[in-house]
Scaffold this motif. Structure first.
Motif, PDB file in Angstrom:
ATOM      1  N   ASP A 196     -10.878  -5.252  -4.334  1.00 34.00           N
ATOM      2  CA  ASP A 196     -11.463  -3.998  -4.795  1.00 34.00           C
ATOM      3  C   ASP A 196     -12.788  -3.739  -4.078  1.00 34.00           C
ATOM      4  O   ASP A 196     -13.050  -2.622  -3.640  1.00 34.00           O
ATOM      5  N   LEU A 244      -3.967   0.685  -8.960  1.00 29.65           N
ATOM      6  CA  LEU A 244      -4.928   0.073  -8.042  1.00 29.65           C
ATOM      7  C   LEU A 244      -5.467  -1.253  -8.561  1.00 29.65           C
ATOM      8  O   LEU A 244      -5.768  -2.152  -7.782  1.00 29.65           O
ATOM      9  N   ASN A 245      -5.586  -1.384  -9.874  1.00 29.68           N
ATOM     10  CA  ASN A 245      -6.218  -2.580 -10.424  1.00 29.68           C
ATOM     11  C   ASN A 245      -5.258  -3.660 -10.913  1.00 29.68           C
ATOM     12  O   ASN A 245      -5.675  -4.809 -11.076  1.00 29.68           O
ATOM     13  N   ILE A 305       2.300   1.767  -3.456  1.00 31.13           N
ATOM     14  CA  ILE A 305       1.280   2.335  -4.339  1.00 31.13           C
ATOM     15  C   ILE A 305       1.095   3.820  -4.041  1.00 31.13           C
ATOM     16  O   ILE A 305       1.043   4.649  -4.958  1.00 31.13           O
ATOM     17  N   TRP A 352     -10.703  -1.200  -1.669  1.00 29.26           N
ATOM     18  CA  TRP A 352     -10.537   0.032  -2.433  1.00 29.26           C
ATOM     19  C   TRP A 352     -11.837   0.808  -2.574  1.00 29.26           C
ATOM     20  O   TRP A 352     -11.838   2.033  -2.393  1.00 29.26           O
ATOM     21  N   ASN A 407      -8.237 -10.370  -6.489  1.00 23.27           N
ATOM     22  CA  ASN A 407      -8.049  -8.932  -6.471  1.00 23.27           C
ATOM     23  C   ASN A 407      -9.329  -8.167  -6.744  1.00 23.27           C
ATOM     24  O   ASN A 407      -9.477  -7.033  -6.309  1.00 23.27           O
ATOM     25  N   TYR A 436      -1.534  -3.707  -9.902  1.00 22.57           N
ATOM     26  CA  TYR A 436      -0.326  -3.895  -9.095  1.00 22.57           C
ATOM     27  C   TYR A 436      -0.298  -5.303  -8.503  1.00 22.57           C
ATOM     28  O   TYR A 436       0.645  -6.061  -8.710  1.00 22.57           O
ATOM     29  N   TRP A 452      -3.165   5.859 -12.000  1.00 23.75           N
ATOM     30  CA  TRP A 452      -3.791   5.540 -10.722  1.00 23.75           C
ATOM     31  C   TRP A 452      -4.678   4.309 -10.893  1.00 23.75           C
ATOM     32  O   TRP A 452      -4.627   3.374 -10.101  1.00 23.75           O
ATOM     33  N   LYS A 485     -12.380   4.543  -1.108  1.00 22.71           N
ATOM     34  CA  LYS A 485     -12.732   5.667  -1.983  1.00 22.71           C
ATOM     35  C   LYS A 485     -13.973   6.377  -1.458  1.00 22.71           C
ATOM     36  O   LYS A 485     -14.038   7.619  -1.468  1.00 22.71           O
ATOM     37  N   PHE A 530       0.836  -1.202   0.000  1.00 19.62           N
ATOM     38  CA  PHE A 530       0.000   0.000   0.000  1.00 19.62           C
ATOM     39  C   PHE A 530       0.871   1.251   0.000  1.00 19.62           C
ATOM     40  O   PHE A 530       0.594   2.212  -0.728  1.00 19.62           O
TER      41      PHE A 530
END
Length: 169
Positions: free
Chosen positions: A123, A77-78, A43, A127, A119, A80, A73, A131, A40
């Motif tokens: 999300d 996030l999607n 990132i 994530w 992953n 990595y 970005w 957000k 994290f």
């Protein structure tokens, strides 16, 4: 001598698709948390550097730098985690540092499908709620006054969900 929770290993028995029982060592939660925090931070550093570059180059007013920042970005996030976990034997830099890796229930490396499924869940569980919390003024602006606190509470609880499932996964 008693081991600390960072090094304590837990073994779990799994059954392969062929019906064979195998025992696998599960990394302790503390070690997995450290690995995630390292990833994290990596990132965030990339995003911060990109943000600085975008701000410095946006003076031209064409919006190109902002578009590039948003695209990078998105990819960070999607992709990595999937790229590292799919191409580096289930290991991101954080996992390499803590000497753990992601495997499937049979003990083999995750398939590409497994990596993306794992992953996608990250999300949804991390994530998206982050957000919503961080950008609540954008996401929750059109909600009735009573709904915004409920949405923020939902987002916060969703982030905590992995801490309370059976294996803290």
């Amino acid at each position: 001598m008693r081991e600390n929770s960072y090094n304590m290993v837990h073994e779990e028995e799994f059954r392969t698709p062929e019906g064979v029982s195998i025992r696998l060592q599960l990394a302790p939660f503390a070690r997995r948390a450290v690995a995630f925090i390292v990833d994290f931070i990596i990132i965030l550093v990339f995003i911060f550097v990109l943000f600085i570059v975008a701000v410095l180059t946006m003076s031209s007013g064409d919006g190109f730098s902002g578009a590039v920042l948003i695209l990078v970005w998105f990819f960070l996030l999607n992709f990595y985690f999937p790229l590292f976990e799919g191409l580096k034997g289930g290991m991101t830099p954080g996992k390499m540092l803590t000497k753990i890796r992601v495997i499937d229930r049979s003990g083999a490396a995750l398939t590409l499908r497994g990596v993306f499924t794992r992953n996608f869940m990250r999300d949804l569980e991390l994530w998206l709620p982050l957000k919503i919390i961080i950008l609540s003024s954008l996401f929750l602006a059109d909600l009735p006054p009573w709904a915004a606190p409920i949405a923020l509470l939902w987002a916060f609880l969703l982030i905590l969900f992995p801490l309370f499932n059976a294996k803290r996964l």
